[in-house]
Design an enzyme around this catalytic site. Structure first.
Site, mmCIF file in Angstrom:
data_model
loop_
_atom_site.group_PDB
_atom_site.id
_atom_site.type_symbol
_atom_site.label_atom_id
_atom_site.label_comp_id
_atom_site.label_asym_id
_atom_site.label_seq_id
_atom_site.Cartn_x
_atom_site.Cartn_y
_atom_site.Cartn_z
ATOM 1 N N HIS A 146 0.261 11.283 -9.901
ATOM 2 C CA HIS A 146 0.200 10.499 -9.323
ATOM 3 C C HIS A 146 1.530 9.756 -8.676
ATOM 4 O O HIS A 146 1.797 8.946 -8.168
ATOM 5 C CB HIS A 146 -0.760 9.009 -10.346
ATOM 6 C CG HIS A 146 -0.701 7.723 -9.382
ATOM 7 N ND1 HIS A 146 0.120 6.925 -10.077
ATOM 8 C CD2 HIS A 146 -1.886 7.819 -8.962
ATOM 9 C CE1 HIS A 146 -1.096 5.832 -9.399
ATOM 10 N NE2 HIS A 146 -1.893 7.049 -8.460
ATOM 11 N N LYS A 148 4.836 9.311 -6.386
ATOM 12 C CA LYS A 148 5.261 8.908 -5.016
ATOM 13 C C LYS A 148 6.362 8.334 -4.466
ATOM 14 O O LYS A 148 7.093 7.675 -4.870
ATOM 15 C CB LYS A 148 4.315 7.772 -4.574
ATOM 16 C CG LYS A 148 2.501 7.430 -4.113
ATOM 17 C CD LYS A 148 2.581 6.804 -5.972
ATOM 18 C CE LYS A 148 1.099 6.634 -5.771
ATOM 19 N NZ LYS A 148 0.397 6.040 -7.318
ATOM 20 N N ASP A 153 18.543 13.591 1.660
ATOM 21 C CA ASP A 153 19.970 14.358 2.187
ATOM 22 C C ASP A 153 20.953 13.723 0.413
ATOM 23 O O ASP A 153 22.061 14.358 0.529
ATOM 24 C CB ASP A 153 21.059 13.330 2.753
ATOM 25 C CG ASP A 153 20.238 14.614 3.822
ATOM 26 O OD1 ASP A 153 19.480 15.180 4.575
ATOM 27 O OD2 ASP A 153 20.471 13.468 5.035
ATOM 28 N N HIS A 319 -2.526 -3.962 -4.347
ATOM 29 C CA HIS A 319 -2.424 -2.633 -4.944
ATOM 30 C C HIS A 319 -0.876 -2.736 -5.599
ATOM 31 O O HIS A 319 -0.166 -1.258 -6.292
ATOM 32 C CB HIS A 319 -2.452 -1.545 -3.787
ATOM 33 C CG HIS A 319 -2.463 0.201 -4.362
ATOM 34 N ND1 HIS A 319 -1.372 1.343 -4.366
ATOM 35 C CD2 HIS A 319 -3.277 0.766 -4.875
ATOM 36 C CE1 HIS A 319 -1.773 2.064 -4.796
ATOM 37 N NE2 HIS A 319 -3.032 1.966 -4.853
ATOM 38 N N LYS A 321 2.013 -2.152 -9.074
ATOM 39 C CA LYS A 321 2.101 -2.053 -10.905
ATOM 40 C C LYS A 321 3.450 -2.089 -10.740
ATOM 41 O O LYS A 321 4.846 -1.982 -10.063
ATOM 42 C CB LYS A 321 2.426 -0.531 -9.975
ATOM 43 C CG LYS A 321 0.792 0.269 -9.314
ATOM 44 C CD LYS A 321 1.271 1.464 -8.789
ATOM 45 C CE LYS A 321 0.362 1.858 -7.714
ATOM 46 N NZ LYS A 321 -1.395 1.807 -7.737
ATOM 47 N N ASP A 326 10.143 -11.638 -19.357
ATOM 48 C CA ASP A 326 11.071 -12.776 -19.819
ATOM 49 C C ASP A 326 11.780 -12.591 -18.654
ATOM 50 O O ASP A 326 10.909 -12.739 -16.810
ATOM 51 C CB ASP A 326 12.308 -13.008 -20.580
ATOM 52 C CG ASP A 326 11.623 -13.008 -21.534
ATOM 53 O OD1 ASP A 326 10.229 -13.955 -21.813
ATOM 54 O OD2 ASP A 326 11.669 -12.257 -22.860
#
Length: 401
Positions: A146, A148, A153, A319, A321, A326
């Site tokens: 999952h 990404k 370079d 979507h 995440k 704090d």
């Protein structure tokens, strides 16, 4: 009668096979998984919350690549932006740039053999990760890569929630605008992101490049933002999230499309509330998968009773995440706050310890809260036979949602 008995026996045998397959496959996975996290690193960060802005920047950096482009995505679709992406990669190989593309086999199921052949004929080095394979067909079908991440370079890295497809650039009428968090990284830590990509590349493409120094150039500047990367699989993420929650003294903010915590994590959240920590959760108002919303309701109901604040994002699909503890730690990465990310998927998250960046992220979250409406206990407790039925089903299969 004989047919019914035969059918019942067949269903029972399939169920037994699935259970054995899953348990043995998980045991093997747990024995092979090694814990990995980087030391504290430094870098410079730019955050993107809109797909069109991200891909405008991302594609431009690809166009300017001089030596190599390394890309890992969970999902690449078969649509206009996906074709633009593939075309761009093929153009770079013709310029002499090395291109390696790693895609999850099921997440990118829409990428057809003809597209792969065209990429390879143009010089793109291609591999699928996490294929379904013997002897544990069912377990291997559930464990997805999952992550990404992209490295250009060895100098520029990208990490976050965006995949390649029309919904991510607001061209899906049901899920637009798409709200997500993705970071662009420069500085010394790009080498660590590169190393994580090459570990996955070696596993699935069989090419070990860790000792090739050309992929690990010296950065022009170290960068000022303190952070670390935490790649996880096979249950490692649960302990990471628990440690984060335990550090909270004043507040916890969670942004996730799917709120389906494990029992241990949910216990820690409840304990945080009991010691006076405020909890704010942002989830989508509109679901993109069957039953994921209903699976979250039993947890949200309990937290609302304890005084947590829950918001449903209404300005498109949410979507993102993220976890913010704090004003000290924020987590941005690929992992959802659900049991699939906790126990099944390969994920990679970035913990950031920089007050200025955390302040910027909290401003973004506050904006997202303004684009949301509070979820109330009264709404969740209002009699609804369909919702109750879906909650019951979702509870039974929450591990796989």
């Amino acid at each position: 009668m004989n047919f019914v008995l035969i059918l019942s026996g067949l269903v029972l045998l399939i169920f037994i096979w699935l259970v054995i397959d899953f348990r043995l496959g998980r045991r093997k996975h747990l024995s092979a998984a090694s814990k990995m996290e980087t030391n504290i690193l430094h870098g410079s960060f730019e955050i993107f919350t809109h797909g069109k802005e991200l891909f405008r920047n991302y594609f431009q950096e690809i166009r300017e690549a001089k030596h190599h482009i390394h890309v890992l995505f969970y999902i690449v679709k078969d649509d206009a932006i996906s074709q633009e992406f593939f075309t761009l990669l093929k153009e770079k190989t013709r310029e002499g740039v090395e291109v390696r593309l790693l895609l999850d086999r099921l997440g990118s199921w829409k990428v057809k053999r003809a597209a792969v052949t065209a990429l390879e004929e143009a010089g793109v080095q291609f591999a699928f990760s996490n294929r379904i394979k013997l002897p544990f067909l069912f377990y291997s079908s559930q464990v997805r890569n999952h992550r990404k991440i992209s490295i250009i370079d060895g100098k520029i890295g990208y990490l976050g929630g965006y995949n390649i497809g029309k919904e991510y650039i607001d061209e899906d009428s049901l899920l637009s605008p798409w709200r997500d968090y993705h970071v662009k990284i420069t500085g010394e830590s790009v080498n660590s992101l590169q190393s994580e990509f090459l570990i996955d590349w070696n596993e699935y493409a069989g090419e070990d490049l860790q000792d090739h120094h050309v992929y690990f150039p010296e950065p022009a500047s170290k960068g000022a933002v303190r952070h670390q990367f935490l790649p996880t699989e096979a249950g490692q993420l649960e302990k990471n999230f628990i440690r984060l929650i335990q550090k909270a003294e004043h507040s916890i903010m969670i942004g996730t499309p799917y709120f389906i915590p494990s029992a241990a994590i949910f216990t820690e959240l409840q304990e945080a509330r009991r010691r006076g920590v405020s909890i704010t959760i942002i989830v989508p108002f509109t679901a993109d998968h069957l039953l994921v919303q209903e699976a979250s309701f039993r947890y949200l109901r309990q937290l609302l009773k304890m005084g947590a604040a829950v918001y449903q994002y209404k300005n498109g699909f949410y979507h993102a995440k993220t976890i913010v503890i704090d004003d000290n730690i924020c987590d941005i990465g690929t992992a959802n706050f659900d049991q699939r990310s906790l126990f099944l998927n390969k994920e990679i998250n970035c913990y950031i310890y920089d007050p200025d960046f955390i302040g910027r992220l909290k401003d973004i979250i506050e904006k997202d809260i303004l684009d949301s409406e509070p979820l109330t206990l009264a709404a969740l407790n209002k009699p609804n036979t369909l919702r109750t039925t879906k909650e019951t089903i979702a509870r039974a299969i929450a591990y796989f949602l």
